[in-house]
Motif scaffolding. Sequence first.
Motif, PDB file in Angstrom:
ATOM      1  N   SER A  21       0.839  -1.209   0.000  1.00 43.41           N
ATOM      2  CA  SER A  21       0.000   0.000   0.000  1.00 43.41           C
ATOM      3  C   SER A  21       0.870   1.253   0.000  1.00 43.41           C
ATOM      4  CB  SER A  21      -0.926  -0.003   1.208  1.00 43.41           C
ATOM      5  OG  SER A  21      -1.807  -1.086   1.149  1.00 43.41           O
ATOM      6  N   LEU A  22       1.931   1.252   0.799  1.00 40.44           N
ATOM      7  CA  LEU A  22       2.847   2.400   0.794  1.00 40.44           C
ATOM      8  C   LEU A  22       3.508   2.571  -0.574  1.00 40.44           C
ATOM      9  CD1 LEU A  22       4.599   2.122   4.266  1.00 40.44           C
ATOM     10  CD2 LEU A  22       2.994   3.876   3.507  1.00 40.44           C
ATOM     11  N   LEU A  23       3.902   1.467  -1.178  1.00 39.01           N
ATOM     12  CA  LEU A  23       4.474   1.538  -2.524  1.00 39.01           C
ATOM     13  C   LEU A  23       3.470   2.067  -3.540  1.00 39.01           C
ATOM     14  CD1 LEU A  23       6.677  -1.581  -3.307  1.00 39.01           C
ATOM     15  CD2 LEU A  23       7.279   0.804  -3.531  1.00 39.01           C
ATOM     16  N   LEU A  24       2.218   1.648  -3.412  1.00 36.23           N
ATOM     17  CA  LEU A  24       1.171   2.118  -4.322  1.00 36.23           C
ATOM     18  C   LEU A  24       0.966   3.623  -4.175  1.00 36.23           C
ATOM     19  CD1 LEU A  24      -1.009   1.392  -6.420  1.00 36.23           C
ATOM     20  CD2 LEU A  24      -2.576   1.081  -4.506  1.00 36.23           C
ATOM     21  N   ILE A  25       0.935   4.104  -2.948  1.00 34.26           N
ATOM     22  CA  ILE A  25       0.781   5.546  -2.716  1.00 34.26           C
ATOM     23  C   ILE A  25       1.953   6.306  -3.335  1.00 34.26           C
ATOM     24  CG2 ILE A  25       0.766   7.331  -0.926  1.00 34.26           C
ATOM     25  CD1 ILE A  25      -0.820   5.274   0.793  1.00 34.26           C
TER      26      ILE A  25
ATOM     27  N   LYS B 295       3.848   5.351  -5.855  1.00 34.48           N
ATOM     28  CA  LYS B 295       3.738   5.294  -7.313  1.00 34.48           C
ATOM     29  C   LYS B 295       2.650   6.229  -7.829  1.00 34.48           C
ATOM     30  CE  LYS B 295       5.546   0.666  -8.019  1.00 34.48           C
ATOM     31  NZ  LYS B 295       5.291  -0.655  -8.572  1.00 34.48           N
ATOM     32  N   ILE B 296       1.555   6.365  -7.094  1.00 34.85           N
ATOM     33  CA  ILE B 296       0.495   7.295  -7.497  1.00 34.85           C
ATOM     34  C   ILE B 296       1.018   8.722  -7.476  1.00 34.85           C
ATOM     35  CG2 ILE B 296      -1.707   8.301  -6.782  1.00 34.85           C
ATOM     36  CD1 ILE B 296      -2.557   5.465  -5.944  1.00 34.85           C
ATOM     37  N   LEU B 297       1.747   9.081  -6.417  1.00 32.69           N
ATOM     38  CA  LEU B 297       2.299  10.436  -6.325  1.00 32.69           C
ATOM     39  C   LEU B 297       3.297  10.718  -7.451  1.00 32.69           C
ATOM     40  CD1 LEU B 297       2.783  10.775  -2.462  1.00 32.69           C
ATOM     41  CD2 LEU B 297       1.039  11.852  -3.890  1.00 32.69           C
ATOM     42  N   VAL B 298       4.152   9.756  -7.760  1.00 29.39           N
ATOM     43  CA  VAL B 298       5.122   9.934  -8.841  1.00 29.39           C
ATOM     44  C   VAL B 298       4.407  10.043 -10.188  1.00 29.39           C
ATOM     45  CG1 VAL B 298       6.998   8.785 -10.101  1.00 29.39           C
ATOM     46  CG2 VAL B 298       7.024   8.855  -7.604  1.00 29.39           C
ATOM     47  N   THR B 299       3.370   9.229 -10.379  1.00 32.33           N
ATOM     48  CA  THR B 299       2.603   9.276 -11.626  1.00 32.33           C
ATOM     49  C   THR B 299       1.925  10.628 -11.793  1.00 32.33           C
ATOM     50  OG1 THR B 299       2.222   6.899 -11.543  1.00 32.33           O
ATOM     51  CG2 THR B 299       0.746   8.180 -12.929  1.00 32.33           C
ATOM     52  N   LEU B 300       1.358  11.148 -10.719  1.00 37.69           N
ATOM     53  CA  LEU B 300       0.715  12.460 -10.796  1.00 37.69           C
ATOM     54  C   LEU B 300       1.733  13.575 -10.993  1.00 37.69           C
ATOM     55  CD1 LEU B 300      -1.999  12.123  -8.006  1.00 37.69           C
ATOM     56  CD2 LEU B 300      -2.333  12.078 -10.483  1.00 37.69           C
ATOM     57  N   ALA B 301       2.888  13.455 -10.362  1.00 41.19           N
ATOM     58  CA  ALA B 301       3.909  14.496 -10.487  1.00 41.19           C
ATOM     59  C   ALA B 301       4.446  14.589 -11.911  1.00 41.19           C
ATOM     60  CB  ALA B 301       5.048  14.228  -9.511  1.00 41.19           C
ATOM     61  N   TYR B 302       4.618  13.446 -12.564  1.00 39.46           N
ATOM     62  CA  TYR B 302       5.166  13.441 -13.915  1.00 39.46           C
ATOM     63  C   TYR B 302       4.090  13.344 -14.992  1.00 39.46           C
ATOM     64  CZ  TYR B 302       9.764  12.900 -11.866  1.00 39.46           C
ATOM     65  OH  TYR B 302      10.909  13.101 -11.152  1.00 39.46           O
ATOM     66  N   ALA B 303       2.834  13.235 -14.589  1.00 37.84           N
ATOM     67  CA  ALA B 303       1.699  13.130 -15.525  1.00 37.84           C
ATOM     68  C   ALA B 303       1.955  12.054 -16.572  1.00 37.84           C
ATOM     69  CB  ALA B 303       1.411  14.483 -16.171  1.00 37.84           C
TER      70      ALA B 303
ATOM     71  N   LEU C 214      -0.307   3.928 -15.639  1.00 37.86           N
ATOM     72  CA  LEU C 214      -1.595   3.457 -15.119  1.00 37.86           C
ATOM     73  C   LEU C 214      -1.685   1.936 -15.064  1.00 37.86           C
ATOM     74  CD1 LEU C 214      -4.145   5.955 -16.666  1.00 37.86           C
ATOM     75  CD2 LEU C 214      -3.301   5.845 -14.328  1.00 37.86           C
ATOM     76  N   PHE C 215      -1.125   1.240 -16.050  1.00 39.55           N
ATOM     77  CA  PHE C 215      -1.184  -0.220 -16.037  1.00 39.55           C
ATOM     78  C   PHE C 215      -0.446  -0.808 -14.826  1.00 39.55           C
ATOM     79  CE2 PHE C 215       0.633  -4.351 -17.189  1.00 39.55           C
ATOM     80  CZ  PHE C 215      -0.548  -5.086 -17.248  1.00 39.55           C
ATOM     81  N   PRO C 216       0.795  -0.378 -14.542  1.00 38.39           N
ATOM     82  CA  PRO C 216       1.442  -0.903 -13.331  1.00 38.39           C
ATOM     83  C   PRO C 216       0.690  -0.547 -12.046  1.00 38.39           C
ATOM     84  CG  PRO C 216       3.074   0.082 -14.756  1.00 38.39           C
ATOM     85  CD  PRO C 216       1.728   0.405 -15.342  1.00 38.39           C
ATOM     86  N   LEU C 217       0.055   0.620 -12.025  1.00 36.36           N
ATOM     87  CA  LEU C 217      -0.730   0.999 -10.850  1.00 36.36           C
ATOM     88  C   LEU C 217      -1.921   0.068 -10.665  1.00 36.36           C
ATOM     89  CD1 LEU C 217      -0.802   4.893 -11.025  1.00 36.36           C
ATOM     90  CD2 LEU C 217       0.411   3.478  -9.378  1.00 36.36           C
ATOM     91  N   LEU C 218      -2.615  -0.235 -11.750  1.00 36.51           N
ATOM     92  CA  LEU C 218      -3.758  -1.147 -11.666  1.00 36.51           C
ATOM     93  C   LEU C 218      -3.312  -2.557 -11.275  1.00 36.51           C
ATOM     94  CD1 LEU C 218      -5.840   0.016 -14.746  1.00 36.51           C
ATOM     95  CD2 LEU C 218      -6.324   0.415 -12.332  1.00 36.51           C
ATOM     96  N   LEU C 219      -2.197  -2.997 -11.807  1.00 32.89           N
ATOM     97  CA  LEU C 219      -1.653  -4.306 -11.444  1.00 32.89           C
ATOM     98  C   LEU C 219      -1.290  -4.350  -9.963  1.00 32.89           C
ATOM     99  CD1 LEU C 219      -0.705  -7.071 -12.546  1.00 32.89           C
ATOM    100  CD2 LEU C 219       1.521  -6.012 -12.916  1.00 32.89           C
TER     101      LEU C 219
END
Length: 125
Positions: free
Chosen positions: A20-24, A26-34, A39-44
């Motif tokens: 869960s911490l890793l997911l959070i 990754k979400i922050l990094v994905t949003l920061a870099y747009a 999205l696929f690794p996040l869903l996985l």
Amino acid sequence: MSTSIYKSKAVGYFLVGYLSLLLIWKILVTLAYADIFALFPLLLHFGIIVLLVLEHPSTQLILSVWIVFFVLIGQGIVIVGKLLASANGDLSYLNSLMFAFNIFQFLLGCVMLYLCKKYIRKVEE
């Protein structure tokens, strides 16, 4: 019907908490870099957490495959790449905090694989 069972609930809590911490992160990094391709690794990643929480029968297999491919091999390639770059004379990679984080991720992947193999088992009801 079969289900997965944890021999130790602490291992289940550790795996779910760490993922869960890793997911959070990754979400922050994905949003920061747009980055739409993240999205696929996040869903996985989210799917693996759901499988752990629901104690799905295939949890051990899917988690083991994910750890080997996305954690151990992925981090191993990054570590080897940074070591090769440092052998070329660029030592800034070895002095960075991200290099230490990559090694930490790799070692934690080894620990998670061990815990997955030892403490998660499939049972028939």
